[in-house]
Design a protein around this motif. Structure first.
Motif, PDB file in Angstrom:
ATOM      1  N   ILE A   1      40.441  31.650  41.221  1.00 44.23           N
ATOM      2  CA  ILE A   1      39.048  31.958  41.537  1.00 44.23           C
ATOM      3  C   ILE A   1      38.998  33.309  42.237  1.00 44.23           C
ATOM      4  CG2 ILE A   1      38.228  29.583  41.600  1.00 44.23           C
ATOM      5  CD1 ILE A   1      38.606  29.557  44.569  1.00 44.23           C
ATOM      6  N   HIS A   2      37.802  33.821  42.423  1.00 39.56           N
ATOM      7  CA  HIS A   2      37.632  35.224  42.809  1.00 39.56           C
ATOM      8  C   HIS A   2      37.990  35.500  44.267  1.00 39.56           C
ATOM      9  CE1 HIS A   2      36.245  39.146  41.645  1.00 39.56           C
ATOM     10  NE2 HIS A   2      35.406  39.227  42.680  1.00 39.56           N
ATOM     11  N   LEU A   3      37.759  34.553  45.169  1.00 39.89           N
ATOM     12  CA  LEU A   3      38.034  34.720  46.594  1.00 39.89           C
ATOM     13  C   LEU A   3      37.340  35.947  47.177  1.00 39.89           C
ATOM     14  CD1 LEU A   3      41.823  33.775  47.015  1.00 39.89           C
ATOM     15  CD2 LEU A   3      39.813  32.320  47.086  1.00 39.89           C
ATOM     16  N   ALA A   4      36.050  36.105  46.815  1.00 38.65           N
ATOM     17  CA  ALA A   4      35.296  37.257  47.296  1.00 38.65           C
ATOM     18  C   ALA A   4      35.196  37.287  48.811  1.00 38.65           C
ATOM     19  CB  ALA A   4      33.895  37.243  46.680  1.00 38.65           C
ATOM     20  N   GLY A   5      35.273  36.129  49.456  1.00 32.41           N
ATOM     21  CA  GLY A   5      35.183  36.095  50.906  1.00 32.41           C
ATOM     22  C   GLY A   5      36.246  36.910  51.605  1.00 32.41           C
ATOM     23  N   LEU A   6      37.378  37.168  50.930  1.00 27.67           N
ATOM     24  CA  LEU A   6      38.439  37.946  51.555  1.00 27.67           C
ATOM     25  C   LEU A   6      38.118  39.437  51.605  1.00 27.67           C
ATOM     26  CD1 LEU A   6      41.692  36.217  50.239  1.00 27.67           C
ATOM     27  CD2 LEU A   6      40.742  36.154  52.541  1.00 27.67           C
ATOM     28  N   ARG A   7      37.029  39.847  50.975  1.00 31.41           N
ATOM     29  CA  ARG A   7      36.628  41.255  51.103  1.00 31.41           C
ATOM     30  C   ARG A   7      36.319  41.585  52.564  1.00 31.41           C
ATOM     31  NH1 ARG A   7      35.946  43.964  46.442  1.00 31.41           N
ATOM     32  NH2 ARG A   7      35.569  42.803  44.514  1.00 31.41           N
ATOM     33  N   ILE A   8      35.832  40.605  53.305  1.00 32.22           N
ATOM     34  CA  ILE A   8      35.563  40.814  54.732  1.00 32.22           C
ATOM     35  C   ILE A   8      36.834  41.228  55.454  1.00 32.22           C
ATOM     36  CG2 ILE A   8      34.826  39.653  56.858  1.00 32.22           C
ATOM     37  CD1 ILE A   8      33.070  37.878  55.113  1.00 32.22           C
ATOM     38  N   ASP A   9      37.978  40.746  54.985  1.00 33.48           N
ATOM     39  CA  ASP A   9      39.262  41.046  55.599  1.00 33.48           C
ATOM     40  C   ASP A   9      39.924  42.287  55.009  1.00 33.48           C
ATOM     41  OD1 ASP A   9      39.024  37.807  55.230  1.00 33.48           O
ATOM     42  OD2 ASP A   9      39.673  38.387  57.245  1.00 33.48           O
ATOM     43  N   GLY A  10      39.181  43.017  54.180  1.00 34.95           N
ATOM     44  CA  GLY A  10      39.707  44.249  53.595  1.00 34.95           C
ATOM     45  C   GLY A  10      40.419  44.066  52.279  1.00 34.95           C
ATOM     46  N   ALA A  11      40.250  42.914  51.630  1.00 33.74           N
ATOM     47  CA  ALA A  11      40.962  42.672  50.375  1.00 33.74           C
ATOM     48  C   ALA A  11      40.375  43.499  49.236  1.00 33.74           C
ATOM     49  CB  ALA A  11      40.895  41.200  50.011  1.00 33.74           C
ATOM     50  N   GLU A  12      41.259  43.926  48.367  1.00 33.35           N
ATOM     51  CA  GLU A  12      40.842  44.489  47.082  1.00 33.35           C
ATOM     52  C   GLU A  12      41.168  43.446  46.019  1.00 33.35           C
ATOM     53  OE1 GLU A  12      41.146  48.404  45.885  1.00 33.35           O
ATOM     54  OE2 GLU A  12      41.486  49.253  47.892  1.00 33.35           O
ATOM     55  N   ILE A  13      40.181  43.092  45.226  1.00 37.57           N
ATOM     56  CA  ILE A  13      40.331  42.020  44.248  1.00 37.57           C
ATOM     57  C   ILE A  13      40.531  42.633  42.875  1.00 37.57           C
ATOM     58  CG2 ILE A  13      39.227  40.007  43.215  1.00 37.57           C
ATOM     59  CD1 ILE A  13      37.807  39.583  45.871  1.00 37.57           C
ATOM     60  N   ILE A  14      41.635  42.258  42.260  1.00 36.45           N
ATOM     61  CA  ILE A  14      41.999  42.796  40.947  1.00 36.45           C
ATOM     62  C   ILE A  14      42.054  41.649  39.954  1.00 36.45           C
ATOM     63  CG2 ILE A  14      43.792  43.981  39.630  1.00 36.45           C
ATOM     64  CD1 ILE A  14      44.614  45.362  42.271  1.00 36.45           C
ATOM     65  N   THR A  15      41.275  41.737  38.912  1.00 38.41           N
ATOM     66  CA  THR A  15      41.299  40.724  37.860  1.00 38.41           C
ATOM     67  C   THR A  15      42.391  41.067  36.856  1.00 38.41           C
ATOM     68  OG1 THR A  15      38.939  40.296  38.108  1.00 38.41           O
ATOM     69  CG2 THR A  15      39.976  39.596  36.047  1.00 38.41           C
ATOM     70  N   VAL A  16      43.323  40.157  36.689  1.00 38.56           N
ATOM     71  CA  VAL A  16      44.427  40.365  35.747  1.00 38.56           C
ATOM     72  C   VAL A  16      43.953  39.947  34.368  1.00 38.56           C
ATOM     73  CG1 VAL A  16      46.806  39.785  35.174  1.00 38.56           C
ATOM     74  CG2 VAL A  16      46.094  39.919  37.580  1.00 38.56           C
ATOM     75  N   PRO A  17      43.895  40.856  33.408  1.00 35.10           N
ATOM     76  CA  PRO A  17      43.379  40.514  32.074  1.00 35.10           C
ATOM     77  C   PRO A  17      44.463  39.859  31.225  1.00 35.10           C
ATOM     78  CG  PRO A  17      43.972  42.821  32.119  1.00 35.10           C
ATOM     79  CD  PRO A  17      44.247  42.294  33.508  1.00 35.10           C
ATOM     80  N   PRO A  18      44.073  39.199  30.166  1.00 31.79           N
ATOM     81  CA  PRO A  18      45.076  38.713  29.207  1.00 31.79           C
ATOM     82  C   PRO A  18      45.840  39.887  28.600  1.00 31.79           C
ATOM     83  CG  PRO A  18      42.955  37.662  28.849  1.00 31.79           C
ATOM     84  CD  PRO A  18      42.716  38.773  29.809  1.00 31.79           C
TER      85      PRO A  18
END
Length: 704
Positions: free
Chosen positions: A194-211
């Motif tokens: 899942i996306h875990l967008a809440g971790l953006r508050i902690d400075g996370a960069e979210i990268i979606t790994v494609p097929p």
């Protein structure tokens, strides 16, 4: 040739960097010199081994590198979330990246399986923090019992370290947040479905790994199968197979491994079979975990299973009967009945076949899906009698070991059983064994009740009590004691039930679950009353009073403690009576009745002549009472006497509380300088989280 003395350069000592251990500085050193000291433990290297066949995913790898560079620019830890559908290769990508960038983990490479989408319990951050802290050298007995305190210690320990931490299969941002290290030099990679967008508050960069794209999928399929296309038609068929697999590495790998044993088949035929099988097509096209993984992984596991010899296959099947997360040669011996020496080799064989993972020397674990596969094979090929005998041996032997470990740690409470081959013989070894097997013991206690072995549930939980008392394993003990309590009820073992209820109440109180603790103590008191055991009735009432007092329910505490005192008067056990009187005194003082408090405390003192520690506790409480009653001189004398006892016993907590009262005396007398000094000494001695320390800090603030 030796340099003449007058031509030699002047002596000069230079030291750079961090220095620890023993040092010697001399002009001339003659003879043999032997230096010994504690050997620095190597940094932990816990990352799983990257896949042997890995297709480079340049775009995703570059995104991870860029995200880390941005974090370093802003002087903060790198926090990256790799998200995507099940089987897309998030863990493989993270593992490969961290192994390729070893400079990120100079002080350790750590791994936690958060089990967010796995069969069974999700990993509790509370438990994960202990594992992480111990991995970096923290002694298990010093790990705090509170989640917030553990997280704070973790941030402190990692404040100046350069570690790489892989948090695999996360379920939520909250599950991850407590595990984030301190400082600005570390790297954390989180994988999740899942996306875990809440971790953006902690400075996370979210990268979606494609097929995988078509070229990557074809490369993976041909390399892993060892079968490059023979014609242009086969090359087109392979590309189509990758499309049918939706570019998911787990599906591509399933096809590759499944077909590697059939070298006479053309890729065109493989493609037609996939295209013609509607169930297979539907599963490969679905991005969900259950459908996508279930078919392809089972095929790969079946192929691996068919390559095992009979002894290996038998152990593989029977290991699935063990419900705990850790597998050892001892467990293998119990489920098979074979010697431990033979099982050691078989475990190594299974790890070689990648059907088990050796995560520590001699300790193995199943991947969740592999365990399900092994259970299927056991259901197909093992007899009910073999299952009953294997599980019975496992429960009985672990029950014996749990009781034996408890006997070493609490010889005053438990008679040691006769065991010929226990893996421990000292209290330290027993503690180490219990710590290693704690999750297994809890899981086996649950299994014992399910498999109708309630007596073993009672025995399995015994050793875990010491882990709670000395190492704060509260959540684990609660998990194990619940089936034990049910088992005691089924067996009609009322005294065992009463003891377990009393113990669980203490654990509930430790966790702040006051109402649950009170309910257990009420049930326990009914048992002791029916049994006519007045001593335990009094102890249970006393515990209810102490629990209420510690949670600032002073009126309730007074009721319970007064009830306990009435029974103490009947039993005539003076020490129990003295503790009850002490707590009554403290409760009356907290409730604003110093006169009654003094009466109870002065009654307690002469009953504790053989117990200097608790007598000192009474004197400290009496010191506070005497200040409240405007008798500072006697208050100082009582408290100073207590301070000497606490200092002699090495009780930092006791010393701190004595200094707090001496600060009260000085403040009452108007000597604010002396009061501040006493409070500062108290604050230095009391640990974070102790209510007394909070009181002292408030007193210091009040002085301005």
């Amino acid at each position: 040739m030796d340099t003449p003395p007058h031509h030699r350069p002047p002596s000069e000592n230079r030291v750079q960097g961090h220095i620890s251990g023993t040092s010697i500085q001399v002009g001339t050193l003659r003879g043999d010199v032997h230096l010994t000291g504690e050997r620095r433990r190597p940094p932990p290297r816990q990352l799983p081994t990257p896949p042997a066949t890995f297709v480079r995913r340049s775009e995703s790898t570059a995104m991870v590198s860029d995200a880390l560079a941005r974090a370093r620019t802003h002087r903060r830890n790198g926090l990256i979330v790799l998200t995507g559908v099940a089987g897309v290769g998030k863990t493989a990508l993270a593992t490969r990246f961290l192994h390729d960038h070893a400079e990120l983990s100079a002080d350790g490479a750590l791994f936690v399986d958060l089990r967010g989408f796995s069969e069974g319990r999700v990993t509790d951050p509370y438990e994960a923090l202990e594992v992480l802290l111990v991995s970096l050298g923290v002694e298990p007995g010093t790990v705090p019992a509170d989640l917030a305190a553990r997280a704070a210690m973790w941030r402190s320990v990692t404040d100046r370290t350069r570690i790489a931490l892989l948090l695999d299969d996360a379920f939520s941002a909250a599950q991850v947040r407590s595990l984030l290290p301190g400082g600005e030099k570390s790297t954390v990679i989180v994988t999740s479905r899942i996306h875990l967008a809440g971790l953006r508050i902690d400075g996370a960069e979210i990268i979606t790994v494609p097929p995988l794209d078509s070229a990557q999928g074809v490369e993976l399929l041909t390399r892993l199968s060892g079968r490059p296309p023979a014609t242009s038609q086969e090359e087109a068929a392979i590309g189509h197979i990758v499309d049918l697999c939706a570019g998911l590495p787990v599906a591509v790998c399933t096809v590759a491994i499944g077909e590697s044993a059939h070298r006479w088949r053309s890729w065109n035929r493989v493609e037609r079979r996939l295209r013609d099988t509607s169930a297979r097509l539907g599963r490969l096209a679905d991005t969900g975990e259950r459908i996508g993984l279930e078919v392809s992984v089972r095929g790969a596991f079946d192929l691996s299973y068919r390559n095992l010899d009979p002894a290996q296959a038998r152990l593989y099947r029977r290991l699935s009967w063990h419900p705990g997360p850790d597998l050892t040669s001892q467990i293998a011996s119990y489920v098979t009945g074979d010697p431990i020496s033979a099982c050691e080799g078989l475990l190594e064989d299974l790890a070689h076949h990648h059907l088990l993972t050796e995560y520590r020397d001699g300790r193995y674990g199943f991947h969740d899906l592999l365990q399900l596969h092994a259970r299927e094979k056991a259901a197909e090929e093992e007899t009910p009698r073999a299952f009953s005998e294997g599980v019975g041996r496992l429960l009985e032997m672990f029950g014996d070991l749990s009781v034996a470990a408890d006997a070493l740690l609490r010889p005053y409470a438990v008679a040691p059983p006769a065991l010929e081959e226990a893996p421990f013989s000292t209290p330290a070894e027993a503690t180490e064994w219990l710590h290693d097997e704690r999750r297994n013991l809890a899981a086996l206690a649950e299994l014992a009740l399910i498999r109708e072995h309630p007596r073993q549930a009672l025995r399995l939980v015994e050793g875990l009590w010491s882990l709670f008392l000395h190492h704060g394993q509260a959540s684990l003990y609660l998990r194990a004691v619940t089936p034990a309590i049910t088992g005691a009820r089924e067996l009609g073992e009322t005294r065992a039930l009463g003891r377990l209820l009393n113990k669980r109440a203490l654990v509930y109180g430790h966790l702040g679950r006051v109402d649950d603790a009170m309910a257990d103590l009420t049930d326990a008191e009914q048992i002791w009353t029916a049994a006519g055991d007045l001593e335990r009735v009094a102890q249970t009432r006393q515990r209810r009073g102490i629990l209420a007092f510690r949670n600032r329910r002073f009126d309730e505490a007074l009721v319970h403690l007064q009830d306990a005192l009435e029974v103490d008067e009947q039993t005539g056990i003076e020490h129990n009576k003295a503790i009850t009187l002490m707590m009554l005194g403290r409760a009356h003082l907290a409730a604003g009745s110093p006169v009654q408090a003094q009466t109870h405390l002065e009654r307690a003192l002469p009953l504790l002549t053989g117990d200097p520690y608790n007598a000192a506790r009474v004197r400290i409480a009496l010191g506070s009472v005497l200040v409240a009653r405007s008798m500072p001189g006697r208050a100082r004398r009582e408290t100073e006497a207590a301070l000497e006892v606490m200092r002699a016993r090495g009780s930092s907590s006791g010393e701190g509380k004595a200094w707090e009262v001496l600060g009260e005396v000085a403040e009452y007398e108007g000597d604010l300088t002396r009061a501040r000094s006493a409070y500062e000494r108290a604050s230095a001695l009391l640990v974070t989280g102790d209510p007394a320390r909070k009181r002292v800090e408030q007193r210091l603030e009040g002085l301005g």
